[in-house]
Design a protein around this motif. Structure first.
Motif, PDB file in Angstrom:
ATOM      1  N   UNK A 283       4.686  -2.161  14.875  1.00  0.00           N
ATOM      2  CA  UNK A 283       3.250  -1.871  14.907  1.00  0.00           C
ATOM      3  C   UNK A 283       2.673  -1.599  13.528  1.00  0.00           C
ATOM      4  N   UNK A 284       3.397  -1.919  12.469  1.00  0.00           N
ATOM      5  CA  UNK A 284       2.916  -1.593  11.126  1.00  0.00           C
ATOM      6  C   UNK A 284       1.603  -2.300  10.803  1.00  0.00           C
ATOM      7  N   UNK A 285       1.497  -3.573  11.169  1.00  0.00           N
ATOM      8  CA  UNK A 285       0.273  -4.325  10.863  1.00  0.00           C
ATOM      9  C   UNK A 285      -0.914  -3.718  11.595  1.00  0.00           C
ATOM     10  N   UNK A 286      -0.715  -3.397  12.881  1.00  0.00           N
ATOM     11  CA  UNK A 286      -1.809  -2.812  13.653  1.00  0.00           C
ATOM     12  C   UNK A 286      -2.191  -1.441  13.116  1.00  0.00           C
ATOM     13  N   UNK A 287      -1.187  -0.617  12.770  1.00  0.00           N
ATOM     14  CA  UNK A 287      -1.478   0.722  12.238  1.00  0.00           C
ATOM     15  C   UNK A 287      -2.227   0.619  10.910  1.00  0.00           C
ATOM     16  N   UNK A 288      -1.785  -0.298  10.062  1.00  0.00           N
ATOM     17  CA  UNK A 288      -2.458  -0.458   8.767  1.00  0.00           C
ATOM     18  C   UNK A 288      -3.900  -0.919   8.957  1.00  0.00           C
ATOM     19  N   UNK A 289      -4.122  -1.817   9.888  1.00  0.00           N
ATOM     20  CA  UNK A 289      -5.482  -2.313  10.126  1.00  0.00           C
ATOM     21  C   UNK A 289      -6.377  -1.187  10.655  1.00  0.00           C
ATOM     22  N   UNK A 290      -5.861  -0.411  11.601  1.00  0.00           N
ATOM     23  CA  UNK A 290      -6.661   0.679  12.158  1.00  0.00           C
ATOM     24  C   UNK A 290      -6.978   1.740  11.101  1.00  0.00           C
ATOM     25  N   UNK A 291      -5.985   2.105  10.306  1.00  0.00           N
ATOM     26  CA  UNK A 291      -6.222   3.127   9.282  1.00  0.00           C
ATOM     27  C   UNK A 291      -7.181   2.630   8.204  1.00  0.00           C
ATOM     28  N   UNK A 292      -7.099   1.356   7.864  1.00  0.00           N
ATOM     29  CA  UNK A 292      -8.024   0.816   6.865  1.00  0.00           C
ATOM     30  C   UNK A 292      -9.454   0.776   7.397  1.00  0.00           C
ATOM     31  N   UNK A 293      -9.605   0.431   8.681  1.00  0.00           N
ATOM     32  CA  UNK A 293     -10.947   0.401   9.268  1.00  0.00           C
ATOM     33  C   UNK A 293     -11.536   1.809   9.415  1.00  0.00           C
ATOM     34  N   UNK A 294     -10.672   2.797   9.636  1.00  0.00           N
ATOM     35  CA  UNK A 294     -11.126   4.175   9.762  1.00  0.00           C
ATOM     36  C   UNK A 294     -11.170   4.916   8.428  1.00  0.00           C
ATOM     37  N   UNK A 295     -10.849   4.206   7.329  1.00  0.00           N
ATOM     38  CA  UNK A 295     -10.849   4.788   5.984  1.00  0.00           C
ATOM     39  C   UNK A 295      -9.889   5.983   5.884  1.00  0.00           C
ATOM     40  N   UNK A 296      -8.688   5.803   6.443  1.00  0.00           N
ATOM     41  CA  UNK A 296      -7.681   6.865   6.441  1.00  0.00           C
ATOM     42  C   UNK A 296      -6.435   6.477   5.648  1.00  0.00           C
ATOM     43  N   UNK A 297      -6.501   5.401   4.876  1.00  0.00           N
ATOM     44  CA  UNK A 297      -5.366   5.048   4.032  1.00  0.00           C
ATOM     45  C   UNK A 297      -5.225   6.061   2.890  1.00  0.00           C
ATOM     46  N   UNK A 298      -3.979   6.315   2.505  1.00  0.00           N
ATOM     47  CA  UNK A 298      -3.646   7.277   1.451  1.00  0.00           C
ATOM     48  C   UNK A 298      -4.170   8.678   1.792  1.00  0.00           C
ATOM     49  N   UNK A 299      -4.112   9.029   3.069  1.00  0.00           N
ATOM     50  CA  UNK A 299      -4.494  10.373   3.519  1.00  0.00           C
ATOM     51  C   UNK A 299      -3.410  10.911   4.440  1.00  0.00           C
ATOM     52  N   UNK A 300      -3.250  12.219   4.418  1.00  0.00           N
ATOM     53  CA  UNK A 300      -2.291  12.853   5.325  1.00  0.00           C
ATOM     54  C   UNK A 300      -2.758  12.751   6.780  1.00  0.00           C
ATOM     55  N   UNK A 301      -4.071  12.747   6.985  1.00  0.00           N
ATOM     56  CA  UNK A 301      -4.604  12.664   8.345  1.00  0.00           C
ATOM     57  C   UNK A 301      -4.183  11.359   9.019  1.00  0.00           C
TER      58      UNK A 301
END
Length: 439
Positions: A283-301
């Motif tokens: 699920x790495x691709x899906x998780x990365x896409x969701x976090x990028x859309x939610x602006x949560x990359x490079x965050x602990x959240x």
């Protein structure tokens, strides 16, 4: 007599296998051509190792015969030596297995005290002792604490943080002292009580210290000086993930265990089992896409949310099984006295489920503490790395791999997990067994 013949036949078969391997299967010349740079070649070294094991087995056999004969003569009985011999062979096998399992740990600990990376160099020491020359036993000509010093270089601690570190250290010493007393003296109730309280005090002091640290306190040069900051980041990520996992699994497990007429209950349980069949990195691709859309990359959240989704299915099943082992009559009696379902859940089931919640928290904490793949995908800044990503940076240098610093950081990074397993091992065992019990 039959067992003696069987033993001799087994020895003959082993000798036949050895003769075939030595004369037909292995070619000494081909081995000499494939010797790696810096290694030591011993012709038929495997045969010597096998011979040592067989010699030990033979000594165990003669010891079993002599001991059994002596006991039979003193007690006037006729006992067979084979049970004692099989027990000795079992212990021999277990000791060999223990040595093989802990051998990498010995190498890593030895490398942490070697600032010259000698353990991982191609240069071979010439001591005259085969095991040292082949580096089977770590060769440390000048051991030092230089690698550990580089990990804490430039770290500035405030007085209250020093006090928290001392409190955690004193609590750890108290836990170790009580553990030693529990092994030397008869078990008493106060030992378990105070050991648990000291463990809780140590955990609270460490988490308070981790929360109070900031990136401004790490002023050293080089990425290795940020190691304690990575440990702090890992504690925050794993601690928040564990708390969120307990919250999610407590509510979901209660619903599946008690609300048997819940619409879609059985299909959802089957879906949870189905989800666990696939590894998380799919699920790495899906998780990365969701976090990028939610602006949560490079965050602990973002990382905490990604980790928390993986424990829901397993934790729900485990907590559901634990609740089904508790009789519903406790809840019915409380409801007869006027308690609501929420009061039954919060005042009766939650206190009874404290050991299971500790198990779920520690399971998620340990699992995310050493995770690397997802953390490497989400965290990109040096100051936001966790321990796993930070350790990888030591092995990707452009000109030199920092194996000594890597080993020292591995030893220090593994200490929290070691203390957790030592202090809360009863919760791991009881949690696995309790989650499998059905009424």
């Amino acid at each position: 007599m039959r067992k003696v013949l069987a033993f001799l036949f087994t020895g003959l078969v082993l000798w036949g296998v050895y003769w075939f391997a030595a004369t037909r299967l292995f070619d000494e010349g081909s081995y000499r051509k494939q010797v790696a740079l810096g290694s030591v070649f011993v012709p038929y070294g495997w045969a010597y190792a096998l011979g040592v094991i067989l010699l030990l087995a033979l000594l165990i056999f003669f010891y079993s015969l002599a001991y059994t004969a002596l006991v039979n003569r003193l007690q006037g009985r006729r006992r067979s030596p084979w049970p004692l011999f099989l027990q000795g062979i079992t212990h021999l096998f277990l000791w060999v297995l223990i040595l093989l399992v802990y051998y990498p740990v010995v190498q890593v600990v030895a490398a942490s005290f070697d600032p010259t990376n000698n353990l991982f160099s191609f240069k071979r020491p010439n001591t005259g002792f085969l095991l040292l020359d082949a580096k089977v036993i770590p060769y440390l000509p000048e051991p030092s604490l230089e690698n550990y010093a580089r990990l804490v270089e430039g770290v500035v601690l405030y007085p209250y943080q020093v006090a928290l570190a001392l409190l955690a250290g004193l609590s750890l010493l108290g836990v170790a002292g009580i553990g030693l007393l529990r092994r030397l003296l008869p078990e008493e109730e106060w030992m378990g009580f105070w050991q648990g309280r000291l463990l809780l005090l140590m955990a609270l002091a460490i988490f308070a210290l981790a929360l109070s640290l900031s990136p401004k306190q790490f002023t050293g040069q080089g990425t290795e000086t940020k190691f304690l900051l990575w440990v702090r980041n890992t504690f925050l990520i794993s601690g928040l993930t564990g708390l969120l996992a307990v919250l999610l699994t407590a509510t979901a497990g209660y619903a599946f265990a008690r609300f048997r007429h819940l619409p879609g209950r059985y299909p959802l349980l089957l879906f949870f089992i189905f989800v666990q069949m696939f590894p998380g990195f799919l699920a790495l691709v899906a998780i990365y896409y969701l976090l990028s859309r939610l602006d949560l990359l490079n965050t602990f959240t973002g990382l905490v949310l990604a980790y928390s989704g993986g424990i829901i299915s397993f934790g729900t099943w485990v907590y559901k099984g634990y609740l089904e082992s508790i009789s519903p009559s406790l809840e019915e009696a409380a409801m007869v006295d006027g308690a609501t379902k929420w009061q039954v859940f919060t005042k009766i089931l939650l206190p009874l489920s404290a050991p299971m919640f500790v198990f779920i928290f520690l399971l998620q904490f340990v699992g995310t503490y050493s995770e690397f793949v997802l953390a490497n995908l989400v965290l990109t800044g040096v100051e936001s790395w966790n321990v796993g990503v930070g350790l990888r940076s030591f092995t990707t240098g452009q000109f030199q791999t920092k194996w000594g610093v890597f080993a020292a950081a591995s030893v220090l990074g593994s200490l929290p997990i070691l203390f957790l397993f030592y202090g809360f091992q009863q919760y791991f065992v009881s949690g696995y067994t309790a989650g499998a019990v059905k009424e």
